[in-house]
Design a protein around this motif. Structure first.
Motif, PDB file in Angstrom:
ATOM      1  N   THR A   2       6.556 -13.778   0.726  1.00 45.91           N
ATOM      2  CA  THR A   2       6.574 -13.752  -0.732  1.00 45.91           C
ATOM      3  C   THR A   2       5.451 -12.876  -1.263  1.00 45.91           C
ATOM      4  N   ALA A   3       5.777 -12.040  -2.256  1.00 45.07           N
ATOM      5  CA  ALA A   3       4.756 -11.206  -2.875  1.00 45.07           C
ATOM      6  C   ALA A   3       3.759 -12.083  -3.628  1.00 45.07           C
ATOM      7  N   LYS A   4       2.503 -11.703  -3.580  1.00 47.96           N
ATOM      8  CA  LYS A   4       1.450 -12.431  -4.284  1.00 47.96           C
ATOM      9  C   LYS A   4       1.549 -12.188  -5.792  1.00 47.96           C
ATOM     10  N   GLY A   5       0.758 -12.905  -6.545  1.00 53.22           N
ATOM     11  CA  GLY A   5       0.598 -12.670  -7.970  1.00 53.22           C
ATOM     12  C   GLY A   5      -0.872 -12.442  -8.263  1.00 53.22           C
ATOM     13  N   TYR A   6      -1.158 -11.703  -9.330  1.00 53.85           N
ATOM     14  CA  TYR A   6      -2.551 -11.322  -9.625  1.00 53.85           C
ATOM     15  C   TYR A   6      -2.872 -11.462 -11.109  1.00 53.85           C
ATOM     16  N   TRP A   7      -4.085 -11.934 -11.359  1.00 53.79           N
ATOM     17  CA  TRP A   7      -4.708 -11.806 -12.679  1.00 53.79           C
ATOM     18  C   TRP A   7      -5.579 -10.557 -12.656  1.00 53.79           C
ATOM     19  N   ILE A   8      -5.482  -9.750 -13.720  1.00 52.73           N
ATOM     20  CA  ILE A   8      -6.371  -8.597 -13.867  1.00 52.73           C
ATOM     21  C   ILE A   8      -6.916  -8.599 -15.292  1.00 52.73           C
ATOM     22  N   PRO A   9      -7.984  -9.341 -15.552  1.00 50.07           N
ATOM     23  CA  PRO A   9      -8.639  -9.264 -16.853  1.00 50.07           C
ATOM     24  C   PRO A   9      -9.726  -8.187 -16.864  1.00 50.07           C
ATOM     25  N   TYR A  96       3.003  -6.654  -4.432  1.00 52.78           N
ATOM     26  CA  TYR A  96       3.902  -5.764  -3.683  1.00 52.78           C
ATOM     27  C   TYR A  96       3.974  -6.236  -2.238  1.00 52.78           C
ATOM     28  N   ASP A  97       5.202  -6.310  -1.700  1.00 54.59           N
ATOM     29  CA  ASP A  97       5.358  -6.740  -0.304  1.00 54.59           C
ATOM     30  C   ASP A  97       6.218  -5.764   0.503  1.00 54.59           C
ATOM     31  N   GLY A  98       6.236  -4.491   0.088  1.00 49.90           N
ATOM     32  CA  GLY A  98       7.021  -3.481   0.777  1.00 49.90           C
ATOM     33  C   GLY A  98       6.223  -2.723   1.821  1.00 49.90           C
ATOM     34  N   PRO A  99       6.767  -1.598   2.306  1.00 54.50           N
ATOM     35  CA  PRO A  99       6.098  -0.800   3.340  1.00 54.50           C
ATOM     36  C   PRO A  99       4.730  -0.306   2.876  1.00 54.50           C
ATOM     37  N   GLN A 100       3.794  -0.219   3.823  1.00 53.41           N
ATOM     38  CA  GLN A 100       2.435   0.219   3.537  1.00 53.41           C
ATOM     39  C   GLN A 100       2.166   1.572   4.193  1.00 53.41           C
ATOM     40  N   PRO A 101       1.176   2.328   3.672  1.00 54.75           N
ATOM     41  CA  PRO A 101       0.809   3.603   4.323  1.00 54.75           C
ATOM     42  C   PRO A 101       0.416   3.371   5.774  1.00 54.75           C
ATOM     43  N   GLN A 102       0.872   4.251   6.648  1.00 51.01           N
ATOM     44  CA  GLN A 102       0.612   4.125   8.080  1.00 51.01           C
ATOM     45  C   GLN A 102      -0.176   5.327   8.577  1.00 51.01           C
ATOM     46  N   SER A 103      -1.278   5.062   9.281  1.00 51.02           N
ATOM     47  CA  SER A 103      -2.122   6.130   9.804  1.00 51.02           C
ATOM     48  C   SER A 103      -2.063   6.158  11.322  1.00 51.02           C
ATOM     49  N   SER A 104      -2.044   7.357  11.872  1.00 54.44           N
ATOM     50  CA  SER A 104      -2.081   7.500  13.330  1.00 54.44           C
ATOM     51  C   SER A 104      -3.487   7.823  13.834  1.00 54.44           C
ATOM     52  N   GLY A 105      -4.428   8.008  12.904  1.00 54.60           N
ATOM     53  CA  GLY A 105      -5.790   8.357  13.277  1.00 54.60           C
ATOM     54  C   GLY A 105      -6.758   7.211  13.046  1.00 54.60           C
ATOM     55  N   PRO A 106      -8.045   7.433  13.293  1.00 60.81           N
ATOM     56  CA  PRO A 106      -9.056   6.393  13.066  1.00 60.81           C
ATOM     57  C   PRO A 106      -9.206   6.091  11.582  1.00 60.81           C
TER      58      PRO A 106
END
Length: 211
Positions: A2-9, A96-106
């Motif tokens: 489940t996607a989280k929820g956020y407060w942003i004040p 957001y609970d979709g795909p995330q950026p993927q890195s092949s390096g350090p």
């Protein structure tokens, strides 16, 4: 998952002493609804647009819980204690609970306090904006970014905010700053010029997940 929820004040505190009573009154609501602070003040830099002086990012189990906490008797009892001591733009947003950026390096080293981008934007050219979305992945992957919010459903419960919210988490505040200043990201950002306007703050995280 489940996607989280956020407060942003986003807050400008006009009376710090008076504001302390509000701070002392909020824990019962946060504890009941399992909201914990990812950002609570902290070192920050406004890199685009404008932002108020104090910024908070609080994570909840889901969007419905984040809304329920704000509307709860516990929080509504605390809220009046800040109204006469501050001005606030307050957004509650779906995670957001979709795909995330993927890195092949350090990746950059992880610090005790993570770093965050909090961005509110208005997109005037959705088709033209797609080129920016495709191009920013390289920089985000390189600097270990993870989307927490990516344009989900939002409610502006106080003040005003732009129509789209994005929140990215980085391994450290330094990594968050370095990503924004990198050649890769600046090349991507150029692609959204004339297509979107953003208020973007980069801010250091809070190291006590229970507060």
């Amino acid at each position: 998952m489940t996607a989280k929820g956020y407060w942003i004040p986003h807050i400008d505190v006009t009376n710090p002493e008076g504001y302390k009573a509000y701070m002392a009154a909020t824990p019962p609501a946060h504890e009941k609804y399992r909201g914990h602070a990812l950002v609570r003040g902290g070192t920050s830099e406004v890199v685009e647009g404008r932002c108020r002086a104090r910024n908070v990012l609080r994570e909840f189990p889901d969007y419905a819980t984040a809304l329920a906490c704000y509307r709860s008797p516990e929080y509504q009892r605390a809220k009046p204690l800040r109204l006469s001591h501050s001005a606030c733009d307050f957004v509650i947003v779906e995670g957001y609970d979709g795909p995330q950026p993927q890195s092949s390096g350090p990746l950059p080293a992880t610090a005790a306090r993570k770093g965050y981008w909090i961005a509110h934007g208005d997109v005037s050219d959705p088709e033209g904006y797609k080129a920016y979305v495709a191009a920013n992945a390289k920089a985000f992957a390189r600097f270990g970014a993870r989307f927490l919010v990516r344009g989900g459903t939002q409610a502006v419960v106080e003040g005003s905010a732009r129509s789209r919210t994005v929140v990215l988490e980085f391994p450290s505040y330094r990594a968050a700053l370095d990503c924004y200043r990198s050649d890769d990201y600046q090349a991507a950002a150029a692609l959204r010029q004339g297509k979107a306007v953003y208020d973007l703050i980069i801010i250091e995280g809070h190291d006590d997940a229970q507060s």
